[in-house]
Design a protein around this motif. Structure first.
Motif, PDB file in Angstrom:
ATOM      1  N   SER A   1       0.848  -1.115  -0.029  1.00 42.81           N
ATOM      2  CA  SER A   1      -0.039  -0.063  -0.092  1.00 42.81           C
ATOM      3  C   SER A   1       0.927   1.289  -0.196  1.00 42.81           C
ATOM      4  O   SER A   1       0.606   2.132  -0.723  1.00 42.81           O
ATOM      5  N   LEU A   2       1.998   1.395   0.824  1.00 40.41           N
ATOM      6  CA  LEU A   2       2.727   2.479   1.029  1.00 40.41           C
ATOM      7  C   LEU A   2       3.494   2.514  -0.577  1.00 40.41           C
ATOM      8  O   LEU A   2       3.889   3.709  -1.053  1.00 40.41           O
ATOM      9  N   TYR A   3       4.058   1.468  -0.932  1.00 43.78           N
ATOM     10  CA  TYR A   3       4.867   1.548  -2.186  1.00 43.78           C
ATOM     11  C   TYR A   3       3.967   2.018  -3.441  1.00 43.78           C
ATOM     12  O   TYR A   3       4.620   2.716  -4.211  1.00 43.78           O
ATOM     13  N   PHE A   4       2.792   1.764  -3.435  1.00 43.76           N
ATOM     14  CA  PHE A   4       1.798   2.453  -4.531  1.00 43.76           C
ATOM     15  C   PHE A   4       0.997   3.368  -4.084  1.00 43.76           C
ATOM     16  O   PHE A   4      -0.065   3.723  -4.668  1.00 43.76           O
ATOM     17  N   PHE A   5       1.315   4.267  -3.063  1.00 43.48           N
ATOM     18  CA  PHE A   5       0.527   5.099  -2.128  1.00 43.48           C
ATOM     19  C   PHE A   5       0.063   6.142  -3.043  1.00 43.48           C
ATOM     20  O   PHE A   5      -0.930   6.735  -3.087  1.00 43.48           O
ATOM     21  N   ASP A   6       1.159   6.759  -4.296  1.00 43.09           N
ATOM     22  CA  ASP A   6       0.676   7.919  -4.788  1.00 43.09           C
ATOM     23  C   ASP A   6      -0.362   7.481  -5.865  1.00 43.09           C
ATOM     24  O   ASP A   6      -0.971   8.173  -6.421  1.00 43.09           O
TER      25      ASP A   6
ATOM     26  N   GLU B   1     -10.119   5.286   5.188  1.00 49.18           N
ATOM     27  CA  GLU B   1      -9.928   4.764   6.805  1.00 49.18           C
ATOM     28  C   GLU B   1      -8.635   3.842   6.570  1.00 49.18           C
ATOM     29  O   GLU B   1      -8.403   3.500   5.650  1.00 49.18           O
ATOM     30  N   ASP B   2      -7.911   3.637   7.972  1.00 49.70           N
ATOM     31  CA  ASP B   2      -6.632   3.006   7.802  1.00 49.70           C
ATOM     32  C   ASP B   2      -6.812   1.438   7.322  1.00 49.70           C
ATOM     33  O   ASP B   2      -6.059   1.159   6.570  1.00 49.70           O
ATOM     34  N   ALA B   3      -7.962   0.959   7.264  1.00 54.01           N
ATOM     35  CA  ALA B   3      -8.211  -0.338   6.719  1.00 54.01           C
ATOM     36  C   ALA B   3      -7.913  -0.563   5.362  1.00 54.01           C
ATOM     37  O   ALA B   3      -7.708  -1.725   4.899  1.00 54.01           O
ATOM     38  N   VAL B   4      -8.070   0.603   4.725  1.00 54.90           N
ATOM     39  CA  VAL B   4      -7.788   0.655   3.291  1.00 54.90           C
ATOM     40  C   VAL B   4      -6.681   0.391   2.918  1.00 54.90           C
ATOM     41  O   VAL B   4      -6.064  -0.246   1.910  1.00 54.90           O
TER      42      VAL B   4
ATOM     43  N   ARG C   1     -12.053  -6.642   8.318  1.00 57.87           N
ATOM     44  CA  ARG C   1     -11.149  -5.534   8.053  1.00 57.87           C
ATOM     45  C   ARG C   1     -10.548  -5.840   6.989  1.00 57.87           C
ATOM     46  O   ARG C   1     -10.045  -5.018   6.161  1.00 57.87           O
ATOM     47  N   TYR C   2     -10.015  -7.033   6.557  1.00 56.54           N
ATOM     48  CA  TYR C   2      -9.218  -7.441   5.499  1.00 56.54           C
ATOM     49  C   TYR C   2      -9.802  -7.338   4.062  1.00 56.54           C
ATOM     50  O   TYR C   2      -9.113  -6.748   3.237  1.00 56.54           O
ATOM     51  N   TYR C   3     -11.147  -7.329   3.972  1.00 55.97           N
ATOM     52  CA  TYR C   3     -11.660  -7.125   2.750  1.00 55.97           C
ATOM     53  C   TYR C   3     -11.775  -5.615   2.145  1.00 55.97           C
ATOM     54  O   TYR C   3     -11.679  -5.217   0.827  1.00 55.97           O
TER      55      TYR C   3
END
Lengths: 244, 259
Positions: free
Chosen positions: A89-94, A109-112, A123-125
């Motif tokens: 998620s962080l790698y593709f954050f932009d 939300e954080d769960a995304v 949470r996972y879905y």
């Protein structure tokens, strides 16, 4: 340019969470990409494949990319790897949470973006990277019905009704049936009315499927059989030959 | 009084013929695996070629495992419950599916099967109201009834030794079991939610008849809820006479004062 996939450490995940909080408070910061490679915030992954950043045309395209890039890793070994999915998620954050014209980002939300260590389907879905990978890996092109209209972590009505129930999300017949009902293949988008809540809607499909499952084992049915079992209210969404 | 019946036409598998065992993996954080002992009584006349599936579920998370056919049960190589939510009780359903007509019709099923507890494994029988430890937040206990799963008495796993204290302390047991029993009996005799043909409902009705020493009237319509209420109270009273929680609590108190 490609990079080796890594995983975030607890410190890295916490750093990412704090970044999300700052964005929600209005901060205009670039994504903390150093968390991805610093040895205190990330760790190597055994047999890590390479992955490339790219501009995605859709969430389905993103899911296909992940499915291809991560294919060397076993499904079971990565499905619940929270540190991997949060790293991705962080790698593709932009791409997943792009900068807007005013320099802010529309953070959900954080769960995304962050997968909890303890498995919980509810949470996972919601996780944008994992669910994109999972649906494309499990359902191929039929995943379009779930992912189209659920861009950047938002959740369409179809996605919500099916993906929130693991028994439905994991059932190829149901996802294929939803694809036939609600996806406009000619135009590559959801059919008109597919986002509603009335007769024939995804919400009704979820309810009817629960009734049908008292009598039929839908995983052992074909898509055509499922469509035939649906009541008339779904006729307006059925492909012509199935509705006839 | 409620009256609901199964109108799907499928046959009911009974829990006497199904035993599910959970096995914790070596790592405490690892998902458990399960094994299933399945038997299909001859009187059900199930087609030996019908497929058997075992599904495990926790809330909205679920996993499905093919178990061969009625005639040849064959457990899959791997039964680890990786994709189930953690921290809540796992339930199982068993389906016998006729796929001969090219449509997967469920011809027999059992739902809401909970795995055997350690005590049940040791005793070789099932408790009518099993104790299950789970995180209940600030609640001490609650009765949990979900779908066709039999009721369980959930106790808060955050309270140390609560299970042991429940067995040892008649005051605590009396306070909890009296109300727990009332809730279950109300579900059995008054709520419209539960099918009269469900196995746990039948077992609880047998219990009521045994404790009261009298049969439950077969037909009681909605106007006879008062009668159902009387049966509930009478059953509780007789149950308390048997267990003597108050007398035991008084004796325990006197014994502790004399020490």
């Amino acid at each position: 340019m490609s990079d080796h996939v890594r995983v975030l450490t607890d410190e890295g995940i916490e750093g990412f969470r704090q970044y999300l909080q700052r964005l929600r408070a209005g901060a205009k910061e670039v994504a903390p990409s150093w968390l991805l490679t610093d040895t205190s915030t990330s760790a190597m992954m055994p047999s890590a494949p390479e992955i490339k950043k790219k501009v995605f045309s859709s969430r389905f395209d993103f899911g296909q990319h992940l499915s291809q890039m991560l294919s060397p890793l076993g499904r079971r070994s990565i499905s619940h790897h929270h540190a991997l999915w949060t790293w991705l998620s962080l790698y593709f954050f932009d791409e997943l949470c792009p900068l807007q014209a005013d320099g802010t980002r529309r953070v959900l939300e954080d769960a995304v973006y962050v997968v909890p260590a303890r498995y919980n389907h509810q949470r996972y879905y919601r996780h944008i990277a994992r669910t994109s990978w999972l649906t494309v890996s499990d359902h191929g092109g039929n995943a379009k019905v779930l992912l189209t209209g659920s861009e950047r972590g938002s959740r369409s009505e179809i996605f919500e009704q099916i993906a929130s129930r693991q028994g439905m999300l994991g059932n190829p017949t149901i996802v294929a049936g939803a694809f036939e009902l609600y996806f406009d293949q000619a135009n590559g988008r959801q059919k008109k009315g597919a986002g509603g809540k009335g007769a024939g809607s995804p919400r009704r499909l979820a309810a009817i499927v629960q009734q049908l499952e008292l009598t039929y084992d839908l995983a052992a049915c074909t898509t055509g059989q499922l469509l035939e079992l649906l009541p008339k209210e779904f006729d307006r969404f059925k492909p012509e030959q199935a509705a006839a | 009084m409620k009256k609901r019946i199964n109108s799907t036409g499928r046959k009911q598998l009974t829990r006497e013929n199904i035993a599910i065992h959970l096995t914790q993996q070596s790592s405490p954080n690892a998902a458990p695996a399960f094994s299933a002992d399945l038997g299909f009584p001859a009187h059900l006349k199930l087609d030996p070629s019908a497929n058997v599936y075992v599904e495990a579920y926790v809330r909205s998370s679920a996993m499905r495992f093919p178990f061969g056919t009625v005639g040849l049960i064959r457990a899959p190589a791997e039964t680890v419950l990786t994709d189930l939510d953690r921290g809540a009780a796992v339930l199982f359903r068993v389906k016998v599916v006729d796929e001969s007509d090219e449509i997967g019709k469920i011809v027999a099923a059992a739902d809401g099967i909970r795995p055997l507890t350690d005590a049940e494994e040791a005793a070789g029988r099932r408790a009518l109201l099993p104790l299950v430890k789970t995180d209940l937040g600030e609640a001490v206990w609650r009765i949990h009834i979900h779908g066709s799963a039999p009721p369980v008495l959930q106790i808060n796993n955050r309270i140390p030794d609560l299970r042991e204290r429940l067995f040892e302390d008649p005051l605590l047991a009396g306070a909890i079991y009296t109300e727990a029993l009332r809730q279950v009996l109300t579900a059995v005799l008054l709520d419209n939610e539960f099918d009269d043909e469900m196995e746990w409902v039948i077992n609880w009705k047998k219990f009521i008849e045994e404790v009261r020493g009298a049969p439950i009237p077969v037909e009681m319509d909605d106007e006879e809820n008062n009668l159902a209420q009387e049966i509930i109270e009478e059953t509780i009273e007789k149950f308390l006479e048997r267990r003597q929680f108050a007398s035991k609590a008084i004796k325990a108190r006197e014994a502790s004062q004399n020490e």
